[in-house]
Design a protein around this motif. Sequence first.
Motif, PDB file in Angstrom:
ATOM      1  N   ASP A  83       0.822  -1.206   0.000  1.00 34.08           N
ATOM      2  CA  ASP A  83       0.000   0.000   0.000  1.00 34.08           C
ATOM      3  C   ASP A  83       0.863   1.267   0.000  1.00 34.08           C
ATOM      4  O   ASP A  83       0.350   2.366   0.110  1.00 34.08           O
ATOM      5  N   ASP A  84       2.174   1.098  -0.163  1.00 33.32           N
ATOM      6  CA  ASP A  84       3.121   2.209  -0.140  1.00 33.32           C
ATOM      7  C   ASP A  84       3.693   2.420  -1.540  1.00 33.32           C
ATOM      8  O   ASP A  84       4.453   1.583  -2.038  1.00 33.32           O
ATOM      9  N   PRO A  85       3.355   3.545  -2.187  1.00 36.64           N
ATOM     10  CA  PRO A  85       3.846   3.770  -3.551  1.00 36.64           C
ATOM     11  C   PRO A  85       5.363   3.901  -3.649  1.00 36.64           C
ATOM     12  O   PRO A  85       5.922   3.817  -4.736  1.00 36.64           O
ATOM     13  N   LYS A  86       6.050   4.081  -2.517  1.00 32.84           N
ATOM     14  CA  LYS A  86       7.514   4.179  -2.525  1.00 32.84           C
ATOM     15  C   LYS A  86       8.183   2.808  -2.540  1.00 32.84           C
ATOM     16  O   LYS A  86       9.358   2.696  -2.845  1.00 32.84           O
ATOM     17  N   LYS A  87       7.424   1.765  -2.199  1.00 32.23           N
ATOM     18  CA  LYS A  87       7.954   0.392  -2.261  1.00 32.23           C
ATOM     19  C   LYS A  87       7.608  -0.157  -3.636  1.00 32.23           C
ATOM     20  O   LYS A  87       6.667  -0.925  -3.805  1.00 32.23           O
ATOM     21  N   LEU A  88       8.369   0.254  -4.613  1.00 41.93           N
ATOM     22  CA  LEU A  88       8.060  -0.059  -6.004  1.00 41.93           C
ATOM     23  C   LEU A  88       8.100  -1.552  -6.298  1.00 41.93           C
ATOM     24  O   LEU A  88       8.860  -2.301  -5.692  1.00 41.93           O
ATOM     25  N   GLY A  89       7.259  -1.954  -7.251  1.00 43.44           N
ATOM     26  CA  GLY A  89       7.283  -3.320  -7.744  1.00 43.44           C
ATOM     27  C   GLY A  89       6.632  -4.316  -6.815  1.00 43.44           C
ATOM     28  O   GLY A  89       5.513  -4.136  -6.376  1.00 43.44           O
ATOM     29  N   ALA A  90       7.355  -5.384  -6.534  1.00 46.18           N
ATOM     30  CA  ALA A  90       6.821  -6.503  -5.751  1.00 46.18           C
ATOM     31  C   ALA A  90       7.676  -6.755  -4.518  1.00 46.18           C
ATOM     32  O   ALA A  90       8.386  -7.756  -4.425  1.00 46.18           O
ATOM     33  N   PRO A  91       7.600  -5.856  -3.527  1.00 49.33           N
ATOM     34  CA  PRO A  91       8.361  -6.098  -2.299  1.00 49.33           C
ATOM     35  C   PRO A  91       7.806  -7.305  -1.559  1.00 49.33           C
ATOM     36  O   PRO A  91       6.726  -7.799  -1.882  1.00 49.33           O
ATOM     37  N   LYS A  92       8.498  -7.789  -0.577  1.00 48.61           N
ATOM     38  CA  LYS A  92       8.071  -8.961   0.210  1.00 48.61           C
ATOM     39  C   LYS A  92       8.028  -8.606   1.692  1.00 48.61           C
ATOM     40  O   LYS A  92       8.759  -7.748   2.154  1.00 48.61           O
ATOM     41  N   GLY A  93       7.155  -9.296   2.423  1.00 47.80           N
ATOM     42  CA  GLY A  93       7.137  -9.200   3.869  1.00 47.80           C
ATOM     43  C   GLY A  93       6.588  -7.914   4.452  1.00 47.80           C
ATOM     44  O   GLY A  93       6.838  -7.611   5.609  1.00 47.80           O
ATOM     45  N   PHE A  94       5.857  -7.131   3.716  1.00 48.30           N
ATOM     46  CA  PHE A  94       5.323  -5.864   4.197  1.00 48.30           C
ATOM     47  C   PHE A  94       3.977  -6.058   4.906  1.00 48.30           C
ATOM     48  O   PHE A  94       3.351  -7.101   4.797  1.00 48.30           O
ATOM     49  N   THR A  95       3.551  -5.031   5.608  1.00 41.84           N
ATOM     50  CA  THR A  95       2.236  -5.014   6.253  1.00 41.84           C
ATOM     51  C   THR A  95       1.358  -4.014   5.520  1.00 41.84           C
ATOM     52  O   THR A  95       1.790  -2.889   5.245  1.00 41.84           O
ATOM     53  N   ILE A  96       0.171  -4.426   5.191  1.00 43.87           N
ATOM     54  CA  ILE A  96      -0.794  -3.547   4.523  1.00 43.87           C
ATOM     55  C   ILE A  96      -1.784  -3.042   5.556  1.00 43.87           C
ATOM     56  O   ILE A  96      -2.227  -3.792   6.426  1.00 43.87           O
ATOM     57  N   ASN A  97      -2.112  -1.748   5.454  1.00 48.11           N
ATOM     58  CA  ASN A  97      -3.116  -1.164   6.338  1.00 48.11           C
ATOM     59  C   ASN A  97      -4.390  -0.872   5.547  1.00 48.11           C
ATOM     60  O   ASN A  97      -4.360  -0.151   4.557  1.00 48.11           O
ATOM     61  N   VAL A  98      -5.494  -1.463   5.983  1.00 49.15           N
ATOM     62  CA  VAL A  98      -6.795  -1.197   5.368  1.00 49.15           C
ATOM     63  C   VAL A  98      -7.356   0.033   6.067  1.00 49.15           C
ATOM     64  O   VAL A  98      -7.638   0.003   7.257  1.00 49.15           O
ATOM     65  N   LYS A  99      -7.494   1.131   5.314  1.00 49.42           N
ATOM     66  CA  LYS A  99      -7.987   2.380   5.893  1.00 49.42           C
ATOM     67  C   LYS A  99      -9.504   2.416   5.964  1.00 49.42           C
ATOM     68  O   LYS A  99     -10.072   2.994   6.875  1.00 49.42           O
ATOM     69  N   ASP A 100     -10.156   1.819   4.959  1.00 48.56           N
ATOM     70  CA  ASP A 100     -11.617   1.861   4.889  1.00 48.56           C
ATOM     71  C   ASP A 100     -12.078   0.680   4.042  1.00 48.56           C
ATOM     72  O   ASP A 100     -11.284   0.070   3.317  1.00 48.56           O
ATOM     73  N   ILE A 101     -13.350   0.382   4.129  1.00 46.46           N
ATOM     74  CA  ILE A 101     -13.933  -0.668   3.296  1.00 46.46           C
ATOM     75  C   ILE A 101     -15.371  -0.262   3.017  1.00 46.46           C
ATOM     76  O   ILE A 101     -16.046   0.290   3.883  1.00 46.46           O
ATOM     77  N   TYR A 102     -15.792  -0.439   1.777  1.00 43.95           N
ATOM     78  CA  TYR A 102     -17.153  -0.063   1.414  1.00 43.95           C
ATOM     79  C   TYR A 102     -17.719  -1.038   0.396  1.00 43.95           C
ATOM     80  O   TYR A 102     -16.983  -1.772  -0.271  1.00 43.95           O
ATOM     81  N   VAL A 103     -19.039  -1.027   0.277  1.00 49.09           N
ATOM     82  CA  VAL A 103     -19.730  -1.903  -0.662  1.00 49.09           C
ATOM     83  C   VAL A 103     -19.834  -1.194  -2.005  1.00 49.09           C
ATOM     84  O   VAL A 103     -20.285  -0.051  -2.085  1.00 49.09           O
ATOM     85  N   SER A 104     -19.415  -1.868  -3.055  1.00 43.85           N
ATOM     86  CA  SER A 104     -19.661  -1.422  -4.420  1.00 43.85           C
ATOM     87  C   SER A 104     -20.733  -2.357  -4.966  1.00 43.85           C
ATOM     88  O   SER A 104     -20.441  -3.379  -5.587  1.00 43.85           O
ATOM     89  N   ALA A 105     -21.993  -2.020  -4.663  1.00 38.71           N
ATOM     90  CA  ALA A 105     -23.109  -2.923  -4.934  1.00 38.71           C
ATOM     91  C   ALA A 105     -23.271  -3.214  -6.423  1.00 38.71           C
ATOM     92  O   ALA A 105     -23.546  -4.340  -6.811  1.00 38.71           O
ATOM     93  N   GLY A 106     -23.097  -2.204  -7.261  1.00 42.07           N
ATOM     94  CA  GLY A 106     -23.252  -2.414  -8.704  1.00 42.07           C
ATOM     95  C   GLY A 106     -22.246  -3.405  -9.249  1.00 42.07           C
ATOM     96  O   GLY A 106     -22.564  -4.239 -10.090  1.00 42.07           O
ATOM     97  N   ALA A 107     -21.024  -3.323  -8.754  1.00 47.26           N
ATOM     98  CA  ALA A 107     -19.970  -4.234  -9.197  1.00 47.26           C
ATOM     99  C   ALA A 107     -20.019  -5.560  -8.456  1.00 47.26           C
ATOM    100  O   ALA A 107     -19.488  -6.562  -8.921  1.00 47.26           O
ATOM    101  N   GLY A 108     -20.653  -5.568  -7.283  1.00 48.35           N
ATOM    102  CA  GLY A 108     -20.742  -6.800  -6.499  1.00 48.35           C
ATOM    103  C   GLY A 108     -19.480  -7.125  -5.732  1.00 48.35           C
ATOM    104  O   GLY A 108     -19.088  -8.288  -5.639  1.00 48.35           O
ATOM    105  N   PHE A 109     -18.825  -6.105  -5.182  1.00 44.58           N
ATOM    106  CA  PHE A 109     -17.582  -6.278  -4.431  1.00 44.58           C
ATOM    107  C   PHE A 109     -17.630  -5.509  -3.126  1.00 44.58           C
ATOM    108  O   PHE A 109     -18.331  -4.507  -3.007  1.00 44.58           O
ATOM    109  N   LEU A 110     -16.817  -5.952  -2.179  1.00 42.17           N
ATOM    110  CA  LEU A 110     -16.412  -5.124  -1.062  1.00 42.17           C
ATOM    111  C   LEU A 110     -15.076  -4.526  -1.467  1.00 42.17           C
ATOM    112  O   LEU A 110     -14.171  -5.259  -1.891  1.00 42.17           O
TER     113      LEU A 110
END
Length: 146
Positions: A82-109
């Motif tokens: 989730d960090d644009p400064k960690k370019l490409g495919a880094p390993k072993g990082f932690t991702i922080n979910v800031k928010d989550i919402y329903v996209s009902a039309g697309a059928g996704f969270l």
Amino acid sequence: GAVDLGKAVMAACKAGSDFKLLYDAKKDSIKTKISKIVTEVYGGSAVTYSEKAEKVIERYEKDPAIRSLPICMSKTQYSLSDDPKKLGAPKGFTINVKDIYVSAGAGFLVASLGDITFIPGLPIKPAYYKIDLDFSSNPPKVVGLS
């Protein structure tokens, strides 16, 4: 080249596959689905959640129709983290979910990671349906632009 590509695709379609879904959208919890995406697809090691995301997930888990939706991760295009400064495919990082919402039309969270600027989606009937050519004049006029 296109014919060869077509033949290769047809051959691949005939070959067997051991494909399996990453998670069971109906049975797995929202956090389990997100964790599997982060650890098994992105190469991360952990997921943390903002207080806001925790509250939303708690509410969504109580609704079977929402809980069973698949997950779409909204994140930077520059990195699997989730960090644009960690370019490409880094390993072993932690991702922080800031928010989550329903996209009902697309059928996704949609799990929102990092600082994301959202653009509005298209309306049900895009404006180009109102644009036309009026052939009663010479030369024809474009109508419906205003």
